[in-house]
Design an enzyme around this catalytic site. Structure first.
Site, PDB file in Angstrom:
ATOM      1  N   CYS A   1      23.108  43.669 -18.240  1.00 31.92           N
ATOM      2  CA  CYS A   1      24.411  43.374 -17.360  1.00 31.92           C
ATOM      3  C   CYS A   1      24.152  41.918 -17.965  1.00 31.92           C
ATOM      4  O   CYS A   1      23.676  40.549 -18.899  1.00 31.92           O
ATOM      5  CB  CYS A   1      23.305  43.031 -16.681  1.00 31.92           C
ATOM      6  SG  CYS A   1      23.529  41.812 -14.555  1.00 31.92           S
TER       7      CYS A   1
ATOM      8  N   CYS B   1      18.075  44.897 -11.890  1.00 28.62           N
ATOM      9  CA  CYS B   1      19.282  45.558 -12.107  1.00 28.62           C
ATOM     10  C   CYS B   1      18.263  45.994 -13.361  1.00 28.62           C
ATOM     11  O   CYS B   1      17.798  45.930 -13.756  1.00 28.62           O
ATOM     12  CB  CYS B   1      20.646  44.040 -12.856  1.00 28.62           C
ATOM     13  SG  CYS B   1      21.718  45.075 -13.722  1.00 28.62           S
TER      14      CYS B   1
ATOM     15  N   CYS C   1      23.705  46.095  -9.085  1.00 26.63           N
ATOM     16  CA  CYS C   1      23.352  44.670  -8.950  1.00 26.63           C
ATOM     17  C   CYS C   1      24.666  43.963  -8.846  1.00 26.63           C
ATOM     18  O   CYS C   1      26.059  44.532  -9.101  1.00 26.63           O
ATOM     19  CB  CYS C   1      23.232  45.285 -10.456  1.00 26.63           C
ATOM     20  SG  CYS C   1      23.986  43.022 -11.542  1.00 26.63           S
TER      21      CYS C   1
ATOM     22  N   LYS D   1       1.953   4.565   1.743  1.00 19.16           N
ATOM     23  CA  LYS D   1       2.072   5.218   3.030  1.00 19.16           C
ATOM     24  C   LYS D   1       1.523   6.574   2.513  1.00 19.16           C
ATOM     25  O   LYS D   1       2.712   7.164   2.585  1.00 19.16           O
ATOM     26  CB  LYS D   1       3.765   4.533   3.956  1.00 19.16           C
ATOM     27  CG  LYS D   1       3.606   5.775   5.076  1.00 19.16           C
ATOM     28  CD  LYS D   1       4.856   5.224   5.844  1.00 19.16           C
ATOM     29  CE  LYS D   1       4.619   4.854   7.175  1.00 19.16           C
ATOM     30  NZ  LYS D   1       4.418   7.152   7.237  1.00 19.16           N
TER      31      LYS D   1
ATOM     32  N   GLU E   1       0.754  -1.282   0.165  1.00 15.28           N
ATOM     33  CA  GLU E   1       0.234   0.041  -0.366  1.00 15.28           C
ATOM     34  C   GLU E   1       0.920   1.103   0.100  1.00 15.28           C
ATOM     35  O   GLU E   1       2.283   1.186   0.834  1.00 15.28           O
ATOM     36  CB  GLU E   1      -0.818  -0.230   1.247  1.00 15.28           C
ATOM     37  CG  GLU E   1      -1.819  -1.078   1.369  1.00 15.28           C
ATOM     38  CD  GLU E   1      -2.893  -1.151   2.740  1.00 15.28           C
ATOM     39  OE1 GLU E   1      -2.243  -0.161   2.870  1.00 15.28           O
ATOM     40  OE2 GLU E   1      -3.490  -2.399   3.385  1.00 15.28           O
TER      41      GLU E   1
ATOM     42  N   ASP F   1       1.215  10.405   3.827  1.00 18.75           N
ATOM     43  CA  ASP F   1       1.662  10.953   4.570  1.00 18.75           C
ATOM     44  C   ASP F   1       0.310  12.402   4.856  1.00 18.75           C
ATOM     45  O   ASP F   1      -0.318  13.642   4.605  1.00 18.75           O
ATOM     46  CB  ASP F   1       2.800  12.546   3.186  1.00 18.75           C
ATOM     47  CG  ASP F   1       3.958  12.489   5.211  1.00 18.75           C
ATOM     48  OD1 ASP F   1       4.064  11.940   5.105  1.00 18.75           O
ATOM     49  OD2 ASP F   1       4.699  12.968   4.285  1.00 18.75           O
TER      50      ASP F   1
ATOM     51  N   LYS G   1      10.700   3.069   2.513  1.00 11.26           N
ATOM     52  CA  LYS G   1      10.982   4.723   3.011  1.00 11.26           C
ATOM     53  C   LYS G   1      11.202   5.298   1.867  1.00 11.26           C
ATOM     54  O   LYS G   1      11.835   4.207   1.348  1.00 11.26           O
ATOM     55  CB  LYS G   1      10.912   5.383   4.339  1.00 11.26           C
ATOM     56  CG  LYS G   1      10.611   4.609   5.422  1.00 11.26           C
ATOM     57  CD  LYS G   1       9.121   5.716   5.417  1.00 11.26           C
ATOM     58  CE  LYS G   1       9.572   6.854   6.030  1.00 11.26           C
ATOM     59  NZ  LYS G   1       9.846   7.592   7.259  1.00 11.26           N
TER      60      LYS G   1
ATOM     61  N   CYS H   1      27.057  43.368 -11.822  1.00  7.71           N
ATOM     62  CA  CYS H   1      27.606  44.916 -13.437  1.00  7.71           C
ATOM     63  C   CYS H   1      27.130  46.098 -11.592  1.00  7.71           C
ATOM     64  O   CYS H   1      28.362  46.720 -12.890  1.00  7.71           O
ATOM     65  CB  CYS H   1      26.537  45.060 -14.123  1.00  7.71           C
ATOM     66  SG  CYS H   1      25.051  45.412 -13.804  1.00  7.71           S
TER      67      CYS H   1
ATOM     68  N   TYR I   1      -7.356   1.771   5.777  1.00  8.26           N
ATOM     69  CA  TYR I   1      -5.935   0.327   5.474  1.00  8.26           C
ATOM     70  C   TYR I   1      -6.809  -0.622   6.154  1.00  8.26           C
ATOM     71  O   TYR I   1      -5.810  -1.052   6.276  1.00  8.26           O
ATOM     72  CB  TYR I   1      -4.700   1.298   5.290  1.00  8.26           C
ATOM     73  CG  TYR I   1      -4.736   2.382   6.433  1.00  8.26           C
ATOM     74  CD1 TYR I   1      -4.170   1.434   7.370  1.00  8.26           C
ATOM     75  CD2 TYR I   1      -3.951   3.482   6.611  1.00  8.26           C
ATOM     76  CE1 TYR I   1      -4.249   2.045   9.021  1.00  8.26           C
ATOM     77  CE2 TYR I   1      -3.734   4.350   7.687  1.00  8.26           C
ATOM     78  CZ  TYR I   1      -3.697   4.025   8.919  1.00  8.26           C
ATOM     79  OH  TYR I   1      -3.522   4.281   9.697  1.00  8.26           O
TER      80      TYR I   1
HETATM   81  S1  IVH Z   1      -1.157   0.672   9.327  1.00  6.28           S
HETATM   82  C1  IVH Z   1      -0.388  -1.614  12.197  1.00  6.28           C
HETATM   83  N1  IVH Z   1      -1.199   1.092   5.806  1.00  6.28           N
HETATM   84  O1  IVH Z   1       2.131   5.720   8.932  1.00  6.28           O
HETATM   85  C2  IVH Z   1       0.167  -1.197  11.251  1.00  6.28           C
HETATM   86  N2  IVH Z   1      -0.220   3.112   8.683  1.00  6.28           N
HETATM   87  O2  IVH Z   1       3.975   4.452  11.113  1.00  6.28           O
HETATM   88  C3  IVH Z   1      -0.064   0.881  11.358  1.00  6.28           C
HETATM   89  N3  IVH Z   1      -0.465   5.208   7.320  1.00  6.28           N
HETATM   90  O3  IVH Z   1       0.387   6.296  11.897  1.00  6.28           O
HETATM   91  C4  IVH Z   1      -0.573   1.758   9.683  1.00  6.28           C
HETATM   92  N4  IVH Z   1      -0.539   5.298   5.039  1.00  6.28           N
HETATM   93  O4  IVH Z   1      -0.616   7.094  10.152  1.00  6.28           O
HETATM   94  C5  IVH Z   1      -0.767   1.759   7.532  1.00  6.28           C
HETATM   95  N5  IVH Z   1      -1.229   2.702   4.199  1.00  6.28           N
HETATM   96  C6  IVH Z   1      -0.815   2.462   5.653  1.00  6.28           C
HETATM   97  C7  IVH Z   1      -0.400   3.824   6.095  1.00  6.28           C
HETATM   98  C8  IVH Z   1      -0.270   4.123   7.663  1.00  6.28           C
HETATM   99  C9  IVH Z   1      -0.118   5.405   6.302  1.00  6.28           C
HETATM  100  C10 IVH Z   1       1.066   6.134   8.660  1.00  6.28           C
HETATM  101  C11 IVH Z   1       0.266   5.978   9.776  1.00  6.28           C
HETATM  102  C12 IVH Z   1       0.245   4.930  10.760  1.00  6.28           C
HETATM  103  C13 IVH Z   1       2.084   5.485  10.754  1.00  6.28           C
HETATM  104  C14 IVH Z   1       2.769   4.150  10.871  1.00  6.28           C
END
Ligand code: IVH
Length: 682
Positions: free
Chosen positions: A442, A437, A419, A117, A115, A119, A315, A422, A226
């Site tokens: 220049c 400038c 400037c 992750k 999946e 932000d 990451k 120049c 998720y």
């Molecule tokens: S699973 C036990 N799935 O990442 C599993 N987390 O560092 C915990 N997050 O607090 C979460 N996308 O805010 C999961 N597809 C995803 C996610 C996800 C973002 C964030 C979530 C969690 C943090 C964990």
């Protein structure tokens, strides 16, 4: 409608219908009715609920933004703690995780779900007897804040779920602000003089933690669910993948980019795919989450501390980092702008060492309160120049200095700001944020113009970049873009330059020769007319077919072209009016640079008169290729949806353009329909 029974029936009918359309629009991104029809249903429901308030319930679609502002958030205890995730920063760490869990699981066979992750911020949503009752932040994992009334304003969170769902259950997911929404909010904040959010995550967190839900409601927040926290009652799926499918069937929004992956090699492929494409996503993702698919095995693996063993965050290379801003330097841009930039304590961000970063202008520096000596957040995105996002105020010592551009460029001998290249006087035109400038000759400006002319998107003369341009300039070998075409007569001098061998000189001279045949649009772009980017350059080339025709065009003629306003028209006229520029163009012509091209008969081509805009990711080919195909068939490709747009092509994970197209009633094509149209045309 006086009869209460009739009213009640109609209210129920309307709610079901509106919920269905909400789901089509906000969860599936695939509406079945127009906005106007939707509004009419909502109005009818609101009227009936006003007439018969006894039938009003909190899960009515009219009640998303009903609540009054709070004094403070309540506390929610999480029945099952919300865990965080262990990280893997490189492939060997992913493999080490895989080895660890494989050992623990012995002979058991298992696969994965990959999946994104996202932000944003983690939330837990509780449903009791089919209704959304409580929404909470993660907090410390054990207790979070009660933000129910704010979460209710997020249209992709269902307020009720179909019959047959467990009588009490919790789902978890990530609330986020799409990147486009983030920019929009920051633009508004800028206009209102409010401090800007550093990134979409902070903006999402700030939006969700508003005591007044009306403010939250105005922020275009979204969610992806998720996982299932806990269910009570009912037969639950045995894998994570099936759980996600089940959650979808209950009406929850689940990320369509999730994938079932059968081996750790496939996990790596999934990761590599998205490292390369993360910029194209409509949300910010900082990695992928890899989860063991079999729930029974998840339980067997268990947790260590606050982290489950059965999942890991793999990451993406960092795009942000913090370092010390040592000094603010000033460079001179192509149009003479004095551009402040940060000189940094070198820092590695995602494997690239960064020593300098953009600071835009003095107002921006002041608004972000960036001071010399500050520890600052640096952000790198794709190929663009890294930028300073803002200071880490908590790291201040009190010794930081405010930056004043005019003081920084003050020349004591001259007794005035000057400037830095120049020494000429500087000026700041009324209403502009930049200082300039004042010297059109220049050398810094001239060098930037050559760099632009030779750049990839203009004449694409490989080998001529910032360094060589500076050298050529210093040695007196070129003064302007036309001089490039005479370098072939100065081969000896070129060979004498530092780091220039026979091979590199001949490569550069060949690249210069080849550039003579570049299409007119690239020449127009390369001239560096203010406010003219690639798209406008192509538009102008298509309208005028020669530089002569363009240079002879009147203001009225220019402005009769759609999307060309007074600002662009005036800058075109200003450029061609200058004698030095006319001289350069004359010398380009003499050197054999192609300044005209035969008009293509676009009217007869199958997509003539159609303007396409693309959103999301296409599977068949990259965006640029799709645009090239459209143009080859006589259509045009725009970057944003306007009234002129005739078709929106929707790929995977579309952005807000889709909403815009819907609101304008633009024809929407999926990828298959688009391919069909192209093949009919070809
Ligand atoms: S699973 C036990 N799935 O990442 C599993 N987390 O560092 C915990 N997050 O607090 C979460 N996308 O805010 C999961 N597809 C995803 C996610 C996800 C973002 C964030 C979530 C969690 C943090 C964990």
């Amino acid at each position: 409608m006086a009869d209460p029974e009739k009213a009640q029936n109609r209210i129920q009918e309307l709610r079901a219908e509106i919920n269905h359309h909400n789901y089509r629009y906000y969860v599936l991104d695939s509406p079945e009715i127009s906005d106007a029809e939707y509004d009419a249903l909502m109005r009818e429901l609101q009227q009936l609920e006003t007439q018969c308030p006894q039938f009003l319930t909190p899960d009515s679609p009219t009640q998303r933004v009903g609540a009054a502002p709070l004094e403070a958030f309540g506390v929610v205890e999480h029945p099952i703690p919300l865990l965080s995730l262990g990280n893997a920063f490189a492939k060997d760490e992913l493999l080490a995780w895989h080895t660890r869990i494989s050992k623990m699981l012995g002979h058991a066979r298992f696969d994965f779900v990959g999946e994104h992750k996202i932000d944003g911020l983690a939330v837990a949503l509780t449903y009791v007897n089919g209704r959304f009752t409580t929404g909470a932040t993660r907090g410390d994992g054990l207790r979070g804040e009660d933000i129910t009334q704010n979460l209710r304003t997020i249209r992709s969170i269902p307020l009720s779920v179909p019959k047959g769902a467990p009588s009490r259950f919790e789902v978890r997911g990530e609330v986020y602000l799409p990147v486009a929404g983030f920019h929009k909010i920051n633009k508004e904040r800028e206009a209102e003089g409010l401090p800007l959010f550093a990134n979409p995550r902070n903006a999402a967190a700030g939006s969700v933690r508003q005591l007044d839900p009306r403010i939250t409601a105005r922020r275009p927040l979204d969610i992806y669910i998720y996982m299932l926290g806990y269910p009570e009652g009912g037969n639950m799926p045995t894998t994570h993948w099936e759980t996600l499918e089940y959650l979808k069937s209950l009406g929850f929004k689940v990320n369509p980019n999730n994938r079932q992956l059968s081996s750790i090699e496939q996990v790596e492929e999934y990761y590599q795919t998205w490292v390369g494409k993360r910029e194209s996503l409509r949300y910010q993702a900082d990695g992928i989450v890899v989860k063991v698919n079999q729930l029974e095995l998840q339980t067997r693996l268990g947790d260590v501390g606050r982290e489950p063993r059965w999942a890991v965050a793999y990451k993406f290379p960092a795009v942000q980092g913090t370092t010390v801003l040592k000094e603010i330097g000033i460079s001179v841009g192509r149009t003479g702008t004095l551009n402040p930039y940060a000189i940094l304590e070198p820092i590695s961000v995602g494997g690239v060492t960064i020593r300098q970063a953009a600071l835009h202008n003095e107002d921006d520096i002041r608004r972000k309160d960036i001071r010399i000596g500050d520890t600052v957040i640096i952000q790198r995105a794709g190929e663009v120049i890294p930028e300073v996002v803002g200071p880490v105020v908590s790291k201040r010592t009190g010794k930081e200095k405010e930056f004043k551009l005019l003081e920084a460029i003050y020349d004591k001998e001259k007794g005035r700001p000057a400037c830095p290249v120049c020494g000429s006087e500087v000026m700041r035109p009324e209403g502009e944020v930049m200082y300039y400038c004042s010297n059109a000759a220049c050398p810094a400006q001239a060098q930037r113009r050559i760099e632009l002319f030779a750049s990839r998107s203009a004449m694409d003369i490989r080998g001529i970049g910032e360094n060589l341009t500076a050298t050529l300039f210093r040695e007196g070998l070129v003064r302007d873009i036309a001089d490039l075409y005479h370098l072939k007569n100065k081969k000896e001098q070129l060979l004498n330059l530092e780091k220039m061998g026979e091979k590199s000189v001949s490569n550069i001279l060949n690249a210069i020769e080849k550039s003579k045949e570049q299409p007119l649009a690239r020449v127009i772009l390369g001239l560096g007319i203010r406010h003219i980017g690639e798209e406008t350059a192509e538009l102008l080339a298509g309208e005028f077919h020669s530089l002569d025709a363009l240079s002879g065009a009147s203001r009225e003629e220019l402005m009769s072209i759609e999307t060309i306003g007074p600002k662009i028209a005036d800058s075109i006229i200003a450029l061609f009016r200058q004698e030095t520029n006319r001289d350069i163009i004359r010398r380009l012509r003499e050197a054999g640079v192609k300044l005209a091209e035969k008009p293509v008969k676009t009217e007869k081509l199958p997509l003539a008169g159609m303007e396409f805009v693309l959103t999301g990711t296409l599977e068949s080919f990259p965006r640029q290729e799709a645009e090239a195909k459209i143009k080859a068939l006589g259509g045009t490709a725009g970057s944003s949806v306007t009234r002129k747009t005739t078709h929106l092509v929707v790929g995977a994970d579309p952005g807000t353009k889709l909403d815009k197209a819907r609101s304008l009633g633009t024809k929407i094509l999926n990828e298959a329909e688009f391919l069909e149209l192209l093949s009919r045309g070809a």
